[in-house]
Design a protein around this motif. Sequence first.
Motif, short mmCIF file in Angstrom:
data_model
loop_
_atom_site.label_atom_id
_atom_site.label_comp_id
_atom_site.label_asym_id
_atom_site.label_seq_id
_atom_site.Cartn_x
_atom_site.Cartn_y
_atom_site.Cartn_z
N ILE A 133 6.15 -34.94 45.05
CA ILE A 133 5.83 -35.34 43.68
C ILE A 133 7.03 -35.99 42.98
CG2 ILE A 133 4.05 -33.57 43.40
CD1 ILE A 133 6.34 -32.27 41.46
N ILE A 134 8.05 -36.38 43.76
CA ILE A 134 9.30 -36.85 43.14
C ILE A 134 9.06 -38.06 42.22
CG2 ILE A 134 10.02 -38.38 45.03
CD1 ILE A 134 12.45 -36.04 43.31
N GLY A 135 8.17 -38.97 42.65
CA GLY A 135 7.89 -40.15 41.84
C GLY A 135 7.30 -39.77 40.50
N GLU A 136 6.30 -38.91 40.56
CA GLU A 136 5.64 -38.43 39.35
C GLU A 136 6.64 -37.69 38.45
OE1 GLU A 136 1.71 -35.66 38.41
OE2 GLU A 136 2.84 -35.38 40.25
N ALA A 137 7.47 -36.85 39.08
CA ALA A 137 8.44 -36.05 38.33
C ALA A 137 9.47 -36.94 37.64
CB ALA A 137 9.14 -35.08 39.27
N LEU A 138 9.98 -37.93 38.38
CA LEU A 138 11.00 -38.81 37.80
C LEU A 138 10.44 -39.62 36.65
CD1 LEU A 138 13.13 -40.06 40.82
CD2 LEU A 138 13.80 -38.52 38.97
N SER A 139 9.20 -40.13 36.80
CA SER A 139 8.68 -40.93 35.68
C SER A 139 8.44 -40.04 34.46
CB SER A 139 7.42 -41.71 36.07
OG SER A 139 6.49 -40.84 36.64
N ALA A 140 8.05 -38.77 34.68
CA ALA A 140 7.91 -37.86 33.54
C ALA A 140 9.26 -37.58 32.90
CB ALA A 140 7.27 -36.55 33.99
N MET A 141 10.31 -37.47 33.74
CA MET A 141 11.65 -37.23 33.21
C MET A 141 12.10 -38.42 32.36
SD MET A 141 14.00 -34.82 33.36
CE MET A 141 14.71 -34.99 31.74
N VAL A 199 6.82 -26.84 40.76
CA VAL A 199 7.64 -26.40 39.61
C VAL A 199 9.11 -26.43 40.00
CG1 VAL A 199 8.19 -24.43 38.13
CG2 VAL A 199 5.80 -25.01 38.57
N GLY A 200 9.41 -26.01 41.23
CA GLY A 200 10.79 -26.02 41.72
C GLY A 200 11.40 -27.41 41.66
N THR A 201 10.64 -28.41 42.11
CA THR A 201 11.12 -29.79 42.05
C THR A 201 11.49 -30.17 40.61
OG1 THR A 201 9.41 -30.21 43.68
CG2 THR A 201 10.61 -32.13 42.84
N LEU A 202 10.56 -29.85 39.70
CA LEU A 202 10.79 -30.22 38.29
C LEU A 202 12.03 -29.52 37.73
CD1 LEU A 202 7.11 -30.18 36.97
CD2 LEU A 202 8.47 -32.11 37.75
N VAL A 203 12.17 -28.24 38.06
CA VAL A 203 13.33 -27.49 37.56
C VAL A 203 14.63 -28.13 38.03
CG1 VAL A 203 14.58 -25.29 37.71
CG2 VAL A 203 12.12 -25.30 37.27
N ILE A 204 14.64 -28.53 39.32
CA ILE A 204 15.86 -29.18 39.86
C ILE A 204 16.17 -30.46 39.10
CG2 ILE A 204 16.78 -30.43 41.87
CD1 ILE A 204 15.34 -28.29 43.59
N ILE A 205 15.16 -31.28 38.86
CA ILE A 205 15.38 -32.55 38.16
C ILE A 205 15.87 -32.31 36.73
CG2 ILE A 205 14.20 -34.57 37.18
CD1 ILE A 205 12.55 -34.61 39.77
N ILE A 206 15.22 -31.36 36.04
CA ILE A 206 15.63 -31.07 34.66
C ILE A 206 17.08 -30.61 34.63
CG2 ILE A 206 15.29 -29.50 32.69
CD1 ILE A 206 12.28 -29.49 33.44
N THR A 207 17.43 -29.67 35.51
CA THR A 207 18.79 -29.14 35.55
C THR A 207 19.80 -30.26 35.78
OG1 THR A 207 17.81 -27.23 36.62
CG2 THR A 207 20.20 -27.32 36.57
N LEU A 208 19.47 -31.13 36.75
CA LEU A 208 20.38 -32.21 37.10
C LEU A 208 20.61 -33.15 35.92
CD1 LEU A 208 21.35 -32.26 40.06
CD2 LEU A 208 20.05 -34.39 40.34
N VAL A 209 19.50 -33.56 35.28
CA VAL A 209 19.61 -34.52 34.16
C VAL A 209 20.36 -33.89 33.00
CG1 VAL A 209 18.28 -35.74 32.41
CG2 VAL A 209 17.60 -35.87 34.81
#
Lengths: 252, 340
Positions: free
Chosen positions: B137-145, B314-324
Amino acid sequence: MSAQIQLQNVSHTYQNGFKALHSINLDIAAGEFLVVIGLSGSGKSTLMRTVNRLIQPNEGRILFEGRDVTSVRGDELRKHRASIGMIFQHFNLIGRHSVVDNVLYGALGGMSTTSAILGRFTTEQRDLAMSLLGRVGIADKAANRADALSGGQQQRVAIARALMQQPRLVLADEPVASLDPATAHSVMDHLEAINKEFGTTVICNLHFLSLVRRYATRVVALRAGELVFDGKPTDITEEWFRTIYGTEAEMM
Amino acid sequence: MSSIKIPNRFVTVLFDTLLGGYLAAILWRVIIPAITNSVAAPFGSTDWIVLCLGALCLAVLNISVNGSVAYLFLTGTLPAHNTGKAVTRHVGWLALTSSILAGWIITDISPLEFFSGEGLQGAGRIFKALGTPNFDIIGEALSAMIVTIFTAFMATIVAVPVSFVLAFPSSRNVMNRSNVERGIYSVLRAILNIVRSLEPIIWAIIFSVWVGIGPFAGMLALVVHTIASLTKQYSEQIEAITDGPVEAIEATGATRLQVLWFAVVPQCVNPFLAFTIYRWDINVRMATIIGFVGGGGIGTLLTQYQGLSKFNEVGTLVIIITLVVWLLDAASARVREVLK
């Protein structure tokens, strides 16, 4: 000949209850180099600020060139202030802005708010600012940030800013109190030159008797808000100096 | 000890009266039912009587021994004229211990559940899922970020000019010429304080009803909160300037606006920039949270996956949020350092 500046029974008490001026009567003729002496807190700065109406006194009248300016407001007050240049102990330049811009700010009094904020200074104003910087000997620093200059240089920029107003009177509030003796003399020389060349009246607060004797054409002394001396610089004896500054004072 | 302000008599009696009511309430409604294991009945007139009795007790104690628990809490000592120091101290301890006990009961603290086998297993499952993120879901997650970052960015951009203009009439040293000005200052400050104390999440709920769920609602919520916060920070900076340049520009015969522009603004530009960048940084974090209640972006996506119990996503999203958040935090700290 009528006086350029007339203070009539001027008294001022600050909101905290400190009585800074007590019924001052003083006439100053055009072209005088008047030095005001007195201890810190004796009312020197307050007196000066009633003249260009940075302070409105509680009592009394102030006449400038025959016009009552005691309670002028708005555009009239601006015009009154614009005709009087002022320099300060701490120079009070806009440190982040360039030297030449600081000089140009002397022209604000004659400009509309918008054209000033948009920086629309005319070519004549810019030329005048540059020539004034040349006059005080720092034209080469025009593009530098004002806070990058030494104290003496900053005070010369402040003088140029005051001259930009093409003033008929210059107020100098302890202009050399933050400077070393050599620099102090150079700053005082500039003030003297303005006084002699253009006949601009100068009112200057000073602490050093040597400078008073060297530059003043007339001296007044304040003690606790009251005028206690008015005379020639040569009339100030050591004894007088002690009554003004207290018995601890030494001749400097 | 001279720095301690001695509370006045009326305040201490009022405080003790309220404390008495509070003590009666937690004893009667929380601690006693928990001990006797009885279900508390709906709040009724009996409860009010107990409350008032408790209040009366401490008020009487305060007046009769000429000392107060309020005094004890505020200063850590008791005044010399107190004739019932021991009693006052005991009431003080009673208030403290019963508050802790009541707090334990009210928040349902239960070590048993914390360490129960079933509970630990559940936690283990989630941690495992979070630790094995689903990168499909990385594409979806990144565009939401990206939506979240721009929500925060636009909110900051819209708020800055408004805050800049509002900051001047909200500064004491600018608004000191007349009583009318001082009045405007006080009213503005009060409004800003009220707006600021409403959390952005509340504004997001309001705006998600107003303009519908999505990033626009999130942005509006952040705009309101950012205006209130930035105006306060800007105006505090304006109040901290040195007066010399103001006086010098005034002396040239400049208008009031010219004085603000030429003497006040130059002293504030860098701090204003630093505050603004920091606010954008804070807004990115807030935009994430606001997403939980309908503000769009990665927060909304996260609630969706969490609702479906898809913890790998959810794990993927948490990682992206933390990183950003970490990157932005480091970047804004760096920029603010330069601006100092």
